[in-house]
Design a protein around this motif. Structure first.
Motif, mmCIF file in Angstrom:
data_model
loop_
_atom_site.group_PDB
_atom_site.id
_atom_site.type_symbol
_atom_site.label_atom_id
_atom_site.label_comp_id
_atom_site.label_asym_id
_atom_site.label_seq_id
_atom_site.Cartn_x
_atom_site.Cartn_y
_atom_site.Cartn_z
ATOM 1 N N SER B 10 -14.008 -29.377 -2.641
ATOM 2 C CA SER B 10 -15.185 -29.370 -3.511
ATOM 3 C C SER B 10 -14.964 -28.438 -4.702
ATOM 4 C CB SER B 10 -16.425 -28.948 -2.724
ATOM 5 O OG SER B 10 -16.252 -27.648 -2.226
ATOM 6 N N GLU B 11 -14.188 -27.365 -4.446
ATOM 7 C CA GLU B 11 -13.878 -26.439 -5.520
ATOM 8 C C GLU B 11 -13.026 -27.123 -6.577
ATOM 9 O OE1 GLU B 11 -13.020 -22.187 -4.334
ATOM 10 O OE2 GLU B 11 -11.166 -22.826 -5.285
ATOM 11 N N LEU B 12 -12.118 -27.962 -6.105
ATOM 12 C CA LEU B 12 -11.264 -28.697 -7.029
ATOM 13 C C LEU B 12 -12.113 -29.618 -7.900
ATOM 14 C CD1 LEU B 12 -8.267 -29.258 -7.810
ATOM 15 C CD2 LEU B 12 -8.448 -31.280 -6.374
ATOM 16 N N LEU B 16 -12.135 -29.869 -11.919
ATOM 17 C CA LEU B 16 -11.779 -31.097 -12.631
ATOM 18 C C LEU B 16 -12.917 -31.625 -13.498
ATOM 19 C CD1 LEU B 16 -9.895 -33.007 -9.802
ATOM 20 C CD2 LEU B 16 -8.896 -31.794 -11.717
ATOM 21 N N GLY B 17 -14.137 -31.397 -13.062
ATOM 22 C CA GLY B 17 -15.271 -31.890 -13.829
ATOM 23 C C GLY B 17 -15.600 -33.334 -13.494
ATOM 24 N N ASP B 18 -16.265 -33.986 -14.437
ATOM 25 C CA ASP B 18 -16.722 -35.348 -14.210
ATOM 26 C C ASP B 18 -15.572 -36.331 -14.066
ATOM 27 O OD1 ASP B 18 -19.308 -35.797 -13.785
ATOM 28 O OD2 ASP B 18 -19.876 -36.128 -15.875
ATOM 29 N N LYS B 19 -15.751 -37.245 -13.157
ATOM 30 C CA LYS B 19 -14.697 -38.212 -12.911
ATOM 31 C C LYS B 19 -14.387 -39.059 -14.151
ATOM 32 C CE LYS B 19 -12.815 -40.987 -9.297
ATOM 33 N NZ LYS B 19 -12.607 -40.858 -7.885
ATOM 34 N N GLN B 20 -15.432 -39.326 -14.932
ATOM 35 C CA GLN B 20 -15.250 -40.161 -16.126
ATOM 36 C C GLN B 20 -14.300 -39.525 -17.140
ATOM 37 O OE1 GLN B 20 -18.036 -39.834 -14.447
ATOM 38 N NE2 GLN B 20 -19.599 -41.323 -15.033
ATOM 39 N N ASP B 21 -14.196 -38.177 -17.087
ATOM 40 C CA ASP B 21 -13.362 -37.488 -18.073
ATOM 41 C C ASP B 21 -11.882 -37.620 -17.754
ATOM 42 O OD1 ASP B 21 -15.747 -36.705 -19.033
ATOM 43 O OD2 ASP B 21 -15.694 -34.700 -18.149
ATOM 44 N N ALA B 36 -2.664 -21.833 -11.308
ATOM 45 C CA ALA B 36 -3.196 -20.498 -11.596
ATOM 46 C C ALA B 36 -4.204 -20.078 -10.521
ATOM 47 C CB ALA B 36 -3.852 -20.479 -12.974
ATOM 48 N N ARG B 37 -4.999 -21.027 -10.060
ATOM 49 C CA ARG B 37 -6.058 -20.724 -9.088
ATOM 50 C C ARG B 37 -5.483 -20.411 -7.707
ATOM 51 N NH1 ARG B 37 -9.144 -19.239 -6.318
ATOM 52 N NH2 ARG B 37 -11.161 -19.930 -5.552
ATOM 53 N N TYR B 38 -4.540 -21.226 -7.265
ATOM 54 C CA TYR B 38 -4.054 -21.087 -5.884
ATOM 55 C C TYR B 38 -2.653 -20.469 -5.785
ATOM 56 C CZ TYR B 38 -7.958 -24.164 -4.868
ATOM 57 O OH TYR B 38 -9.206 -24.685 -4.767
ATOM 58 N N ARG B 39 -1.998 -20.264 -6.935
ATOM 59 C CA ARG B 39 -0.622 -19.778 -7.007
ATOM 60 C C ARG B 39 0.362 -20.783 -6.420
ATOM 61 N NH1 ARG B 39 -0.633 -15.103 -4.045
ATOM 62 N NH2 ARG B 39 -2.854 -14.672 -3.949
ATOM 63 N N TYR B 40 -0.104 -21.983 -6.175
ATOM 64 C CA TYR B 40 0.787 -23.099 -5.841
ATOM 65 C C TYR B 40 -0.028 -24.381 -5.969
ATOM 66 C CZ TYR B 40 -1.109 -23.937 -1.083
ATOM 67 O OH TYR B 40 -1.892 -24.251 -0.024
ATOM 68 N N LEU B 41 0.639 -25.505 -5.799
ATOM 69 C CA LEU B 41 -0.054 -26.783 -5.862
ATOM 70 C C LEU B 41 -0.199 -27.338 -4.449
ATOM 71 C CD1 LEU B 41 1.843 -28.396 -8.896
ATOM 72 C CD2 LEU B 41 -0.368 -27.243 -8.940
ATOM 73 N N ILE B 49 -5.954 -35.098 -7.345
ATOM 74 C CA ILE B 49 -5.792 -35.140 -8.806
ATOM 75 C C ILE B 49 -5.288 -36.520 -9.238
ATOM 76 C CG2 ILE B 49 -4.434 -34.239 -10.734
ATOM 77 C CD1 ILE B 49 -4.495 -31.499 -9.178
ATOM 78 N N SER B 50 -4.332 -37.054 -8.468
ATOM 79 C CA SER B 50 -3.792 -38.385 -8.792
ATOM 80 C C SER B 50 -4.889 -39.426 -8.756
ATOM 81 C CB SER B 50 -2.696 -38.769 -7.806
ATOM 82 O OG SER B 50 -1.595 -37.923 -7.944
ATOM 83 N N GLU B 51 -5.682 -39.359 -7.696
ATOM 84 C CA GLU B 51 -6.759 -40.331 -7.547
ATOM 85 C C GLU B 51 -7.769 -40.177 -8.680
ATOM 86 O OE1 GLU B 51 -9.616 -39.798 -4.436
ATOM 87 O OE2 GLU B 51 -9.392 -41.873 -3.764
ATOM 88 N N TRP B 52 -8.088 -38.940 -8.986
ATOM 89 C CA TRP B 52 -9.091 -38.634 -10.007
ATOM 90 C C TRP B 52 -8.647 -39.093 -11.395
ATOM 91 C CZ3 TRP B 52 -9.498 -35.108 -14.164
ATOM 92 C CH2 TRP B 52 -10.804 -34.857 -14.600
ATOM 93 N N MET B 53 -7.348 -38.907 -11.673
ATOM 94 C CA MET B 53 -6.844 -39.253 -12.999
ATOM 95 C C MET B 53 -6.381 -40.702 -13.107
ATOM 96 S SD MET B 53 -4.773 -36.088 -14.506
ATOM 97 C CE MET B 53 -4.879 -36.882 -16.094
ATOM 98 N N GLY B 54 -6.247 -41.361 -11.970
ATOM 99 C CA GLY B 54 -5.713 -42.712 -12.002
ATOM 100 C C GLY B 54 -4.226 -42.730 -12.303
#
Lengths: 227, 163
Positions: B10-12, B16-21, B36-41, B49-54
């Motif tokens: 949920s923090e992610l 990321l903000g709105d899905k439309q963006d 930067a937030r987690y010091r790793y991916l 992120i992949s799903e969100w960005m398509g």
């Protein structure tokens, strides 16, 4: 049509074609490894280099991405081209000594042992499998990961996922045979991607066929978590 | 193992903000924010992120493994970089690496068990006149020798050998 000179011959090519396409259209041979008619050119293997003769001097260009223009003068097998290709093949042999296609190319050019050793892979990182999976299949199951000497082709997180549908396009398109396919009666494995599939039996003919599940369910991968 | 910040989906979503963006944002900048937030991916973050960005996961993974700025393993709270470029090397930066590695009990590229320190090497930061150069959390230190490395570590709270 575009008119250019290849190896002293005036040839015609369709507008918008590359030097490689123009040459092949006119039965002039240029060796390639990372090129495939059905895919976007990649200019990765550097085997297709040709000499471009201009008033300012000569230069080597990758013919698979160089646009055929009116009045171009191209040499496909001159001294500097042969020299460049020879070095390329020697380096490919140094990196992938197990690849038959590379061994054959090296033998043709009289290269016995590469002067350096860069690994013992059978993959030359030409990216054909990655591009085929992306452009033809649309599955995007594999990609080039890491960088430099550590670069290799892998599925995400280096684990088999059902993004791979077992279509075996990558197996067909690989120039070095690095991607191994194993079809045993009721199962199919594409070893390099750790993809395993169970084949179903046809209730009528008894033959086996592959009916993989398409598109991974990401929410399933993440458990019950809502996004 | 408290170094590893728990990944919260949920923090992610907030990050990321709105899905439309999704299509307007660049993959790199999002990965930078998460790094930067987690010091790793985190793996789950890459999938989301992949799903969100398509963007296909394979491509996200390709980008995440290509750049040195990204890491798939948690990095330490303090990142110590020592230059092993030619100029630093001839002035003895290898000794500096050895000393820091010895004090922290890790090899270059590794992170201490408590998640405090990551030791890395790089190949020239363009400050050759100051060599050997060490960079700690973004701050450059010039003319560092083994004794100097000890002092820098002391400032970070590392006394003597750390097991």
């Amino acid at each position: 049509m575009t008119t250019l000179t290849i190896d002293g011959r005036q040839v015609e090519a369709l507008r918008g074609s590359t030097v490689l396409e123009a040459a092949r259209e006119n039965h002039i041979e240029i060796p390639t490894l990372c090129y495939h008619e059905a895919l976007e050119p990649y200019a990765g293997c550097r085997l297709c280099v040709v000499e471009l003769v201009t008033p300012k001097g000569s230069q080597l260009v990758a013919s698979c991405v160089y646009a055929a223009e009116d009045g171009l003068v191209v040499k496909t097998n001159s001294g500097i081209v042969q020299e460049s290709r020879r070095m390329t093949v020697e380096l490919l042999l140094a990196a992938a000594p197990k690849a038959k296609v590379i061994q054959d190319l090296a033998a043709e050019m009289g290269i016995e042992e590469p002067r350096v050793s860069l690994g013992d892979s059978d993959c030359i990182l030409c990216g054909l499998c990655v591009r085929a999976c992306k452009e033809i299949v649309g599955a995007n199951a594999i990609s080039l990961v890491n960088r430099g000497f550590a670069k290799e082709v892998k599925p995400p997180f280096e684990i088999g996922s059902n993004a791979c549908t077992g279509c075996t396009t990558c197996v067909l398109v690989c120039p070095t045979g690095a991607i191994k396919l194993e079809d045993v009666l009721d199962s199919r494995s594409v070893h390099r991607w750790e993809s395993d599939f169970e084949a179903r039996e046809c209730k009528i003919c008894g033959d086996h066929y592959l009916a993989p599940e398409f598109a991974p369910d990401l929410k399933e991968l993440l458990g019950e978590e809502e996004v | 193992m408290n170094s590893e910040q728990a990944f919260d989906a949920s923090e992610l979503a907030d990050l990321l903000g709105d899905k439309q963006d999704g299509e307007d944002k660049s993959l790199m900048s999002i990965l930078e924010d998460v790094q930067a937030r987690y010091r790793y991916l985190p793996k789950d973050a890459l999938i989301l992120i992949s799903e969100w960005m398509g963007v296909p996961l394979s491509q996200t993974y390709s980008v995440a493994t290509f750049y040195n700025a990204f890491s798939l393993k948690p990095k330490g709270r303090h990142i110590i970089n020592v230059c092993l470029g030619t100029a630093c090397n001839v002035r003895g930066s290898r000794k500096v690496v050895e000393r820091i590695a010895d004090r922290l009990g890790i090899e270059p590229g590794e992170t201490t068990q408590d998640g405090e320190f990551t030791l890395e090497t790089l190949n020239c930061v363009g400050a050759c006149a100051l060599g050997p150069v060490a960079i700690i959390d973004g701050t450059h230190f010039g003319r560092v020798n083994a004794a100097g490395a000890d002092k820098l570590l002391k400032k970070l709270g590392v006394e003597g050998r750390k097991e």
